[in-house]
Design an enzyme around this catalytic site. Structure first.
Site, mmCIF file in Angstrom:
data_model
loop_
_atom_site.group_PDB
_atom_site.id
_atom_site.type_symbol
_atom_site.label_atom_id
_atom_site.label_comp_id
_atom_site.label_asym_id
_atom_site.label_seq_id
_atom_site.Cartn_x
_atom_site.Cartn_y
_atom_site.Cartn_z
ATOM 1 N N TYR A 181 40.297 121.055 14.366
ATOM 2 C CA TYR A 181 40.504 119.790 15.090
ATOM 3 C C TYR A 181 41.541 119.976 16.208
ATOM 4 C CZ TYR A 181 42.424 115.084 15.928
ATOM 5 O OH TYR A 181 42.903 113.938 16.504
ATOM 6 N N ASP B 24 49.242 115.346 18.094
ATOM 7 C CA ASP B 24 50.339 116.229 17.666
ATOM 8 C C ASP B 24 49.795 117.482 16.970
ATOM 9 O OD1 ASP B 24 49.532 114.152 15.756
ATOM 10 O OD2 ASP B 24 50.761 115.299 14.362
ATOM 11 N N THR C 138 37.535 112.698 14.869
ATOM 12 C CA THR C 138 38.869 112.606 14.246
ATOM 13 C C THR C 138 38.851 112.993 12.762
ATOM 14 O OG1 THR C 138 38.490 110.255 13.884
ATOM 15 C CG2 THR C 138 39.780 110.854 15.822
ATOM 16 N N ASP D 105 27.277 108.609 23.824
ATOM 17 C CA ASP D 105 27.568 109.543 22.729
ATOM 18 C C ASP D 105 28.162 110.811 23.343
ATOM 19 O OD1 ASP D 105 27.590 111.339 20.657
ATOM 20 O OD2 ASP D 105 25.587 110.808 19.916
ATOM 21 N N GLN E 19 40.129 102.966 16.201
ATOM 22 C CA GLN E 19 41.370 102.184 16.082
ATOM 23 C C GLN E 19 41.923 101.802 17.454
ATOM 24 O OE1 GLN E 19 44.158 103.220 12.787
ATOM 25 N NE2 GLN E 19 43.368 105.274 13.149
#
Ligand SMILES: NC(=O)c1ccc[n+]([C@@H]2O[C@H](COP(=O)([O-])OP(=O)(O)OC[C@H]3O[C@@H](n4cnc5c(N)ncnc54)[C@H](OP(=O)(O)O)[C@@H]3O)[C@@H](O)[C@H]2O)c1
Length: 317
Positions: free
Chosen positions: A145, A122, A82, A55, A13
């Protein structure tokens, strides 16, 4: 050969938005002094013909030899693992991409007197506090994560104290997979939806993040910049909301824009009613005072950014 800016993660994104801005008709140098399109190179693990193959899960020696070859003056790392839930079972891969590889980029940058802008999340925080957190707030990730991203931050700043970490939340854009696009799809396919109401944060558009990254890049490339920019910055939309309210606002605005929607009821639920492999923090609020002061900007409100992305999506359909 002008010193290059290498953007890693051109299919994501943020990376894709950076690429769109650089390749648009915008007079880049007028908006971002000291930048021009010719100095940008984009990298991804499935590169297009004009891109570099990189990569983050490759062996360190491979990443280092790519960096030696490209020799960028500045790296903007928008690539990351992600997939928050999948990270719970693929810990090794998530830590390689989110923690080890950013450390490699930073070590290379430090050795060669180069700069790095890196993104974080966050999700390095836990559930404590009921207010926006600043950059000095104690961390305490609740899932793999977040732990991998936190170690990535630490690896970057240990190797390169002048490195810039942009911590953000709830990213959405017209590209890729995100909550806004998922809601448009589910709102078209279903009449009733349950959406979590007890997680609070600020949906942040990839355009906001690309803009902030380019402003930092512009400062870094300004030979007159003397102040020390290195460190962590919280970058998120102004205002706060929860996923239920965000979904409701998406549907309200999407109806105004005549998106095809069949959804009739959106029901608020608690996180405990929607169990996921990875726990999400209830408080994702980020205090953005530091980045606004440093760059002399006011970040956009999340509603404004949401409307812009919906308008852009509508324009393309
Ligand atoms: N999305 C969010 O809600 C969110 C929230 C807070 C912080 N962030 C952070 O913001 C940054 C940008 O996120 P985003 O939303 O733009 O991410 P995204 O849309 O999920 O894209 C991730 C990008 O990383 C690339 N990537 C993944 N693994 C890679 C690897 N091993 N090697 C090279 N590239 C790899 C992907 O490439 P492929 O297309 O090949 O998979 C893709 O280009 C990340 O640091 C993320 O942690 C995101």
């Amino acid at each position: 050969m002008p010193p290059k800016i290498l953007v890693i993660g051109s299919t994501g994104q943020v990376g894709r938005t950076l690429k769109d801005i650089v390749h648009s008709n915008l007079d880049l140098g007028a908006h971002y002094p000291n930048l021009n399109k010719d100095i940008f190179q984009f990298a991804s693990r499935a590169p297009r013909s004009d891109e570099i193959a990189l990569d983050l899960n490759a062996p360190e020696s491979e990443i280092l030899s790519i960096l030696d070859r490209v020799n960028p003056a500045l790296i903007i790392n928008a690539a990351a693992w992600t997939a928050v839930d999948l990270a719970e079972e693929k810990q090794v891969d998530a830590f390689k991409a989110n923690a080890e590889a950013p450390g490699t980029l930073a070590r290379w940058a430090a050795k060669n007197h180069r700069m790095l802008i890196h993104f974080s999340t966050d999700y390095v925080f836990d559930d404590t506090l009921d207010s926006p957190r600043n950059e000095n707030a104690p961390t305490g990730p609740l899932q793999v994560y977040g732990r991998s991203k936190l170690l990535g931050e630490q690896n970057v700043l240990a190797a390169l104290p002048g490195g810039i970490i942009l911590r953000t939340s709830w990213v959405f854009s017209e590209h890729g997979t995100n909550f806004l696009k998922t809601m448009l799809r589910l709102g078209r396919d279903r009449e009733e939806l349950n959406v979590v109401k007890d997680q609070v944060g600020a949906p942040t558009s990839a355009s906001t993040l690309a803009d902030v990254a380019l402003r930092f890049a512009s400062l870094i490339r300004n030979p007159k910049t003397t102040n020390h920019l290195g460190g962590i910055y919280h970058v998120a939309s102004r205002g706060e909301t929860n996923w239920f309210e965000f979904a409701s606002e998406i549907f309200k605005e999407a109806r105004n824009l005549d998106f095809p929607l069949n959804v009739k009821t959106v029901k608020p639920i608690m996180s405990s009613q929607y169990p996921t492999p990875a726990q999400r923090p209830l408080n994702s609020r980020l205090d953005v005072t530091k980045v606004e002061k440093t760059l002399g900007i006011t970040l956009p409100d999340w509603r404004e950014s949401m409307k812009k992305v919906l308008n852009d999506l509508k324009g393309k359909n």
